[in-house]
Design a protein around this motif. Structure first.
Motif, short mmCIF file in Angstrom:
data_model
loop_
_atom_site.label_atom_id
_atom_site.label_comp_id
_atom_site.label_asym_id
_atom_site.label_seq_id
_atom_site.Cartn_x
_atom_site.Cartn_y
_atom_site.Cartn_z
N ALA A 161 -1.07 7.53 -9.99
CA ALA A 161 -1.79 7.18 -8.77
C ALA A 161 -1.13 7.79 -7.53
O ALA A 161 -1.80 8.26 -6.61
CB ALA A 161 -1.88 5.67 -8.63
N THR A 217 -3.21 -4.42 -4.51
CA THR A 217 -2.68 -3.24 -5.19
C THR A 217 -3.75 -2.46 -5.93
O THR A 217 -4.70 -3.04 -6.48
CB THR A 217 -1.55 -3.63 -6.15
N LYS A 218 -3.57 -1.16 -5.99
CA LYS A 218 -4.50 -0.28 -6.70
C LYS A 218 -3.99 0.08 -8.09
O LYS A 218 -4.66 0.78 -8.84
CB LYS A 218 -4.72 1.01 -5.90
N ASN A 232 2.33 1.81 -3.45
CA ASN A 232 1.32 2.47 -4.27
C ASN A 232 1.26 3.96 -3.97
O ASN A 232 1.15 4.80 -4.88
CB ASN A 232 -0.06 1.87 -4.01
N GLN A 242 0.83 -1.21 0.00
CA GLN A 242 0.00 0.00 0.00
C GLN A 242 0.86 1.26 0.00
O GLN A 242 0.55 2.24 -0.69
CB GLN A 242 -0.93 -0.01 1.22
#
Length: 413
Positions: free
Chosen positions: A409, A237-238, A214, A211
């Motif tokens: 992101a 994961t994003k 990311n 996280q």
């Protein structure tokens, strides 16, 4: 480059740009090889994993005048500037490799910092040839200037220690991907090479690390991690992930280090990229099986003679055995087979190059023995009907897409 081609080859190259598959049907191998070399230099080539820093570290590399030529031109290893320029390599990710033993001695962060300093020093001391790259924009700018970019990826997340703040620390130091572990389970997740299953995937701390990666803009690298760790990552994961130097398990059944078809399908849904490893062990399970069998036979011969392989008297026996039993290697076609498999399974947008040059020893394929030989792979892909845009994606566009998505992101975090 085009001015150097024979006139007929030039016409074929120009016509191919309009109708690639039609032009290649009647194109000679000479013309196709010329085209492959042109494309290798026209597009950025990103190699996801080159182990130059650790290779130099183990040879006592120092950034002093008498050693500064080593990254420029050398007969040692698989990478140097001269060979890279010949092969069109413009963006090798320098691997900040942390052996699993450093997880135990507490010196993982110290080693990582020293290797980062080495790469930074190369760029600082040889600025007319190398430059650090902290973003896709810098890679593209360096390419326009004819410079080789040196982005850095950390192989093994052990230097995070038990402090989440180290993720941002290493981002500031220039790390742009982290391979979560290496040969052993660590504090972040389980390894594909280990059998202990310490966490059955990501650890609680590892979930926070992913996280945080990311959040700060570091790509998550799923090479080396266990299957359960991989599926934990893609669930959490994003942003898309990479496998910086892995190949397809279809060709090495049962070997967890490579990616299974189920993993590849999940990688495709994630939007990620697998960068194909060139080591023969990664490409064809029959090759290590044969080579290991022959090694055992040689060891038995030496044992019966009362010799060790390091003994002077063993040398003629070893040489004679080698002549009768030459070592097997994969070849360029085998690498292309892995690319084909990924493309057929999940599409052209999800495959790239992650050679593991300077990391897999004497196991590189025939035709891909060092960084001067990427055009040989492009030639093979052209022969198989890949278009110019396909090749551009494999060379760099796919990885740049992931890198940009991770950056975007992070900027919104």
């Amino acid at each position: 480059m085009l001015r150097k081609l024979p006139y007929l080859c030039l016409l074929l190259v120009l016509s191919w740009s309009c109708s690639p598959k039609v032009a290649l049907k009647n194109q000679s191998d000479e013309a196709t090889r010329a085209l492959a070399d042109q494309l290798a230099h026209k597009y950025i080539i990103i190699d996801g994993h080159v182990d130059l820093p650790y290779r130099l570290k183990v040879t006592n590399f120092q950034l002093t005048r008498q050693y500064i030529g080593i990254p420029v031109e050398t007969k040692e290893g698989d990478f140097d500037y001269v060979r890279a320029k010949k092969g069109g390599l413009s963006c090798p990710f320098m691997s900040i490799y942390i052996p699993s033993s450093y997880q135990l001695n507490g010196k993982a962060k110290l080693l990582a910092d020293s290797l980062i300093d080495m790469v930074s020093g190369i760029a600082r001391e040889i600025p007319d040839k190398f430059r650090l790259a902290l973003s896709p924009a810098e890679v593209e700018a360096n390419f326009k200037q004819g410079l080789i970019s040196l982005p850095m990826g950390m192989e093994n997340g052990a230097p995070m220690m038990d402090d989440l703040a180290n993720v941002a620390y290493f981002h500031r130091r220039g790390i742009r991907y982290i391979t979560l572990t290496h040969g052993k389970d660590n504090q972040i997740c389980d390894s594909s090479y280990d059998t202990t299953g310490t966490w059955n995937g990501l650890s609680p701390f590892g979930e926070k690390v992913v996280q945080e990666m990311n959040r700060v803009g570091i790509m998550v690298d799923v090479s080396h991690i266990s299957d359960s760790s991989f599926f934990d990552v893609v669930k959490l994961t994003k942003v898309p992930v990479i496998a910086s130097h892995s190949s397809c398990r279809k060709f090495t059944p049962g070997w967890q280090r490579n990616m299974s078809d189920d993993q590849l399908k999940a990688l495709g849904k994630n939007g990620g990229v697998i960068q194909i490893n060139f080591g023969s062990t990664f490409l064809d399970s029959k090759i290590p099986e044969y080579n290991n069998k022959k090694r055992d036979e040689l060891n038995e011969i030496l044992k019966k003679a009362g010799l060790k392989d390091s003994d002077a008297a063993a040398k003629p026996l070893i040489e004679e055995f080698g002549k009768k039993n030459p070592k097997l290697y994969a070849d360029v076609k085998t690498v292309a087979d892995h690319i084909d498999h990924v493309v057929k399974l999940i599409g052209i947008d999800h495959v790239g190059i992650g050679s593991d040059f300077d990391g897999v020893g004497d196991s590189l394929p025939t035709g891909l023995k060092d960084v001067s030989q990427y055009p040989n792979l492009i030639f093979e892909l052209l022969k198989r009907g890949y278009s110019e845009e396909d090749i551009a994606k494999i060379c760099s566009k796919n990885v740049l897409r992931v890198w940009k998505a991770v950056e975007k992101a992070a900027s919104k975090s």
